[in-house]
Motif scaffolding. Structure first.
Motif, PDB file in Angstrom:
ATOM      1  N   LEU A  95       0.806  -1.226   0.000  1.00 30.52           N
ATOM      2  CA  LEU A  95       0.000   0.000   0.000  1.00 30.52           C
ATOM      3  C   LEU A  95       0.841   1.279   0.000  1.00 30.52           C
ATOM      4  O   LEU A  95       0.390   2.328  -0.466  1.00 30.52           O
ATOM      5  CB  LEU A  95      -0.953   0.014   1.201  1.00 30.52           C
ATOM      6  CG  LEU A  95      -2.078  -1.013   1.161  1.00 30.52           C
ATOM      7  CD1 LEU A  95      -2.838  -1.038   2.482  1.00 30.52           C
ATOM      8  CD2 LEU A  95      -3.021  -0.740  -0.010  1.00 30.52           C
ATOM      9  N   THR A  96       2.055   1.199   0.512  1.00 33.63           N
ATOM     10  CA  THR A  96       2.902   2.404   0.595  1.00 33.63           C
ATOM     11  C   THR A  96       3.994   2.419  -0.471  1.00 33.63           C
ATOM     12  O   THR A  96       4.834   3.322  -0.476  1.00 33.63           O
ATOM     13  CB  THR A  96       3.549   2.515   1.992  1.00 33.63           C
ATOM     14  OG1 THR A  96       4.402   1.373   2.214  1.00 33.63           O
ATOM     15  CG2 THR A  96       2.500   2.615   3.083  1.00 33.63           C
ATOM     16  N   ALA A  97       3.995   1.473  -1.374  1.00 32.72           N
ATOM     17  CA  ALA A  97       5.068   1.359  -2.370  1.00 32.72           C
ATOM     18  C   ALA A  97       5.233   2.613  -3.217  1.00 32.72           C
ATOM     19  O   ALA A  97       6.342   2.948  -3.623  1.00 32.72           O
ATOM     20  CB  ALA A  97       4.827   0.145  -3.267  1.00 32.72           C
ATOM     21  N   GLY A  98       4.154   3.340  -3.490  1.00 30.11           N
ATOM     22  CA  GLY A  98       4.232   4.541  -4.306  1.00 30.11           C
ATOM     23  C   GLY A  98       4.564   5.806  -3.541  1.00 30.11           C
ATOM     24  O   GLY A  98       4.681   6.883  -4.133  1.00 30.11           O
ATOM     25  N   ASN A  99       4.715   5.704  -2.246  1.00 30.46           N
ATOM     26  CA  ASN A  99       5.009   6.875  -1.409  1.00 30.46           C
ATOM     27  C   ASN A  99       6.474   7.301  -1.547  1.00 30.46           C
ATOM     28  O   ASN A  99       7.304   6.571  -2.087  1.00 30.46           O
ATOM     29  CB  ASN A  99       4.721   6.570   0.061  1.00 30.46           C
ATOM     30  CG  ASN A  99       3.248   6.358   0.338  1.00 30.46           C
ATOM     31  OD1 ASN A  99       2.405   6.529  -0.536  1.00 30.46           O
ATOM     32  ND2 ASN A  99       2.951   5.975   1.560  1.00 30.46           N
ATOM     33  N   GLU A 100       6.769   8.452  -0.997  1.00 31.03           N
ATOM     34  CA  GLU A 100       8.161   8.902  -0.910  1.00 31.03           C
ATOM     35  C   GLU A 100       8.943   7.862  -0.098  1.00 31.03           C
ATOM     36  O   GLU A 100       8.385   7.226   0.797  1.00 31.03           O
ATOM     37  CB  GLU A 100       8.233  10.265  -0.213  1.00 31.03           C
ATOM     38  CG  GLU A 100       7.595  11.387  -1.006  1.00 31.03           C
ATOM     39  CD  GLU A 100       8.326  11.649  -2.318  1.00 31.03           C
ATOM     40  OE1 GLU A 100       9.570  11.598  -2.340  1.00 31.03           O
ATOM     41  OE2 GLU A 100       7.628  11.893  -3.331  1.00 31.03           O
ATOM     42  N   PRO A 101      10.225   7.680  -0.392  1.00 24.35           N
ATOM     43  CA  PRO A 101      11.001   6.625   0.286  1.00 24.35           C
ATOM     44  C   PRO A 101      10.886   6.621   1.805  1.00 24.35           C
ATOM     45  O   PRO A 101      10.795   5.551   2.411  1.00 24.35           O
ATOM     46  CB  PRO A 101      12.433   6.907  -0.170  1.00 24.35           C
ATOM     47  CG  PRO A 101      12.273   7.530  -1.511  1.00 24.35           C
ATOM     48  CD  PRO A 101      11.020   8.377  -1.409  1.00 24.35           C
ATOM     49  N   ASP A 102      10.863   7.776   2.435  1.00 21.44           N
ATOM     50  CA  ASP A 102      10.797   7.792   3.901  1.00 21.44           C
ATOM     51  C   ASP A 102       9.395   7.491   4.435  1.00 21.44           C
ATOM     52  O   ASP A 102       9.208   7.356   5.638  1.00 21.44           O
ATOM     53  CB  ASP A 102      11.312   9.129   4.454  1.00 21.44           C
ATOM     54  CG  ASP A 102      10.479  10.320   3.991  1.00 21.44           C
ATOM     55  OD1 ASP A 102       9.832  10.235   2.934  1.00 21.44           O
ATOM     56  OD2 ASP A 102      10.484  11.339   4.708  1.00 21.44           O
ATOM     57  N   LYS A 103       8.418   7.345   3.567  1.00 25.36           N
ATOM     58  CA  LYS A 103       7.039   7.047   3.976  1.00 25.36           C
ATOM     59  C   LYS A 103       6.633   5.616   3.596  1.00 25.36           C
ATOM     60  O   LYS A 103       5.485   5.238   3.720  1.00 25.36           O
ATOM     61  CB  LYS A 103       6.062   8.022   3.312  1.00 25.36           C
ATOM     62  CG  LYS A 103       6.366   9.472   3.587  1.00 25.36           C
ATOM     63  CD  LYS A 103       5.649   9.936   4.827  1.00 25.36           C
ATOM     64  CE  LYS A 103       5.714  11.444   4.882  1.00 25.36           C
ATOM     65  NZ  LYS A 103       6.296  11.937   6.086  1.00 25.36           N
ATOM     66  N   ARG A 104       7.580   4.835   3.105  1.00 24.75           N
ATOM     67  CA  ARG A 104       7.303   3.456   2.694  1.00 24.75           C
ATOM     68  C   ARG A 104       7.546   2.484   3.844  1.00 24.75           C
ATOM     69  O   ARG A 104       8.433   2.684   4.665  1.00 24.75           O
ATOM     70  CB  ARG A 104       8.205   3.053   1.529  1.00 24.75           C
ATOM     71  CG  ARG A 104       7.952   3.817   0.266  1.00 24.75           C
ATOM     72  CD  ARG A 104       8.893   3.363  -0.828  1.00 24.75           C
ATOM     73  NE  ARG A 104       8.830   4.288  -1.937  1.00 24.75           N
ATOM     74  CZ  ARG A 104       9.781   4.438  -2.829  1.00 24.75           C
ATOM     75  NH1 ARG A 104      10.891   3.720  -2.745  1.00 24.75           N
ATOM     76  NH2 ARG A 104       9.640   5.301  -3.806  1.00 24.75           N
ATOM     77  N   VAL A 105       6.768   1.419   3.851  1.00 27.69           N
ATOM     78  CA  VAL A 105       6.993   0.314   4.783  1.00 27.69           C
ATOM     79  C   VAL A 105       7.830  -0.728   4.052  1.00 27.69           C
ATOM     80  O   VAL A 105       7.480  -1.140   2.939  1.00 27.69           O
ATOM     81  CB  VAL A 105       5.657  -0.303   5.252  1.00 27.69           C
ATOM     82  CG1 VAL A 105       5.904  -1.544   6.078  1.00 27.69           C
ATOM     83  CG2 VAL A 105       4.847   0.729   6.027  1.00 27.69           C
ATOM     84  N   ALA A 106       8.925  -1.125   4.642  1.00 26.74           N
ATOM     85  CA  ALA A 106       9.790  -2.139   4.039  1.00 26.74           C
ATOM     86  C   ALA A 106       9.231  -3.525   4.325  1.00 26.74           C
ATOM     87  O   ALA A 106       8.835  -3.817   5.456  1.00 26.74           O
ATOM     88  CB  ALA A 106      11.204  -2.023   4.589  1.00 26.74           C
ATOM     89  N   PRO A 107       9.177  -4.382   3.319  1.00 26.72           N
ATOM     90  CA  PRO A 107       8.718  -5.750   3.588  1.00 26.72           C
ATOM     91  C   PRO A 107       9.710  -6.473   4.502  1.00 26.72           C
ATOM     92  O   PRO A 107      10.910  -6.310   4.353  1.00 26.72           O
ATOM     93  CB  PRO A 107       8.674  -6.401   2.209  1.00 26.72           C
ATOM     94  CG  PRO A 107       9.342  -5.485   1.262  1.00 26.72           C
ATOM     95  CD  PRO A 107       9.538  -4.170   1.931  1.00 26.72           C
ATOM     96  N   ASN A 108       9.177  -7.241   5.427  1.00 26.73           N
ATOM     97  CA  ASN A 108      10.006  -8.018   6.343  1.00 26.73           C
ATOM     98  C   ASN A 108       9.483  -9.448   6.332  1.00 26.73           C
ATOM     99  O   ASN A 108       8.511  -9.780   7.011  1.00 26.73           O
ATOM    100  CB  ASN A 108       9.946  -7.439   7.758  1.00 26.73           C
ATOM    101  CG  ASN A 108      10.814  -8.221   8.724  1.00 26.73           C
ATOM    102  OD1 ASN A 108      11.397  -9.245   8.369  1.00 26.73           O
ATOM    103  ND2 ASN A 108      10.888  -7.744   9.944  1.00 26.73           N
ATOM    104  N   THR A 109      10.138 -10.294   5.561  1.00 26.06           N
ATOM    105  CA  THR A 109       9.661 -11.667   5.387  1.00 26.06           C
ATOM    106  C   THR A 109       9.654 -12.464   6.681  1.00 26.06           C
ATOM    107  O   THR A 109       8.967 -13.483   6.772  1.00 26.06           O
ATOM    108  CB  THR A 109      10.514 -12.401   4.333  1.00 26.06           C
ATOM    109  OG1 THR A 109      11.889 -12.376   4.726  1.00 26.06           O
ATOM    110  CG2 THR A 109      10.362 -11.745   2.963  1.00 26.06           C
ATOM    111  N   GLN A 110      10.384 -12.004   7.688  1.00 27.98           N
ATOM    112  CA  GLN A 110      10.377 -12.703   8.974  1.00 27.98           C
ATOM    113  C   GLN A 110       9.018 -12.596   9.663  1.00 27.98           C
ATOM    114  O   GLN A 110       8.712 -13.361  10.570  1.00 27.98           O
ATOM    115  CB  GLN A 110      11.476 -12.150   9.891  1.00 27.98           C
ATOM    116  CG  GLN A 110      12.880 -12.291   9.316  1.00 27.98           C
ATOM    117  CD  GLN A 110      13.220 -13.717   8.928  1.00 27.98           C
ATOM    118  OE1 GLN A 110      12.953 -14.659   9.660  1.00 27.98           O
ATOM    119  NE2 GLN A 110      13.802 -13.892   7.754  1.00 27.98           N
ATOM    120  N   GLU A 111       8.182 -11.658   9.222  1.00 32.28           N
ATOM    121  CA  GLU A 111       6.855 -11.467   9.811  1.00 32.28           C
ATOM    122  C   GLU A 111       5.745 -12.160   9.013  1.00 32.28           C
ATOM    123  O   GLU A 111       4.578 -12.017   9.342  1.00 32.28           O
ATOM    124  CB  GLU A 111       6.544  -9.963   9.888  1.00 32.28           C
ATOM    125  CG  GLU A 111       7.465  -9.188  10.798  1.00 32.28           C
ATOM    126  CD  GLU A 111       7.126  -7.701  10.843  1.00 32.28           C
ATOM    127  OE1 GLU A 111       5.990  -7.326  10.475  1.00 32.28           O
ATOM    128  OE2 GLU A 111       7.997  -6.917  11.251  1.00 32.28           O
TER     129      GLU A 111
END
Length: 195
Positions: A95-111
């Motif tokens: 959902l945040t992939a199109g946001n500015e870099p500092d507003k993106r959530v990084a995927p964390n496969t451990q979750e």
């Protein structure tokens, strides 16, 4: 040498029309390993039903994820269907992939929970990491690919009486594959930052 990864492949069972994910083991992921289908490589089977074909469509689709991580020596895959099963971290990343870099959530496969496929690659495994490089994303509907084409006589015995090959059958019956299409909301590629 380069390799490839098929995230979703299914061969329909002749009786049910559902994907036949019969376990056929390969010892080294080599696509021409003996005692397996031509071009099979290694196989993983999702414990959940409905991760491909008509059952997937009936659930409204899903999200498929692949992690290629040569540093940690693995390739992992997930299939989240229906969409309500997508982990919150992955959903937020999409959902945040199109946001500015500092507003993106990084995927964390451990979750994301247990993947349905895990293949060790690299030093100390039977699958060299060098088999996977220069990777590309390809979307392909191979109606009579190297697996389905080889199995045509087994999976479609009635059709095989009239048509010598899967290709001949598909060419003579285009209406049979009217529903063979993709509806894709998006494709997202992430690269991990190594600190």
């Amino acid at each position: 040498a380069t390799g490839w990864w098929d995230a979703v492949v299914g061969v329909p069972n002749a009786q049910t029309g559902l994907p036949d994910m019969t376990m056929r083991f390969a010892t080294d992921c080599y696509v021409y390993d003996s005692h397996q289908w031509l071009n099979q490589g290694c196989v993983a089977v999702d414990l959940e039903d409905g991760t491909m074909g008509q059952p997937l469509n009936e659930k409204g689709g899903g999200v498929f994820a692949l992690e290629w991580d040569p540093i940690n020596k693995h390739i992992r895959s997930w299939a989240f269907t229906p969409h309500s099963k997508v982990p919150s971290n992955l959903r937020d990343a999409l959902l945040t992939a199109g946001n500015e870099p500092d507003k993106r959530v990084a995927p964390n496969t451990q979750e994301w929970g247990l993947p349905y496929a895990y293949f060790a690659i690299g030093e100390g495994t039977d699958c060299a990491a060098s088999h996977f490089k220069n990777m590309r994303i390809v979307l392909n509907t191979a109606l009579c690919g190297s697996v389905a084409g080889v199995r045509f006589f087994m999976d479609c015995p009635i059709q095989h009486k009239e048509f010598a090959t899967c290709d001949d059958w598909v060419k003579s019956n285009p209406k049979e594959v009217d529903d063979a299409h993709w509806l894709i909301r998006g494709i997202y590629v992430y690269e991990r930052e190594w600190i």
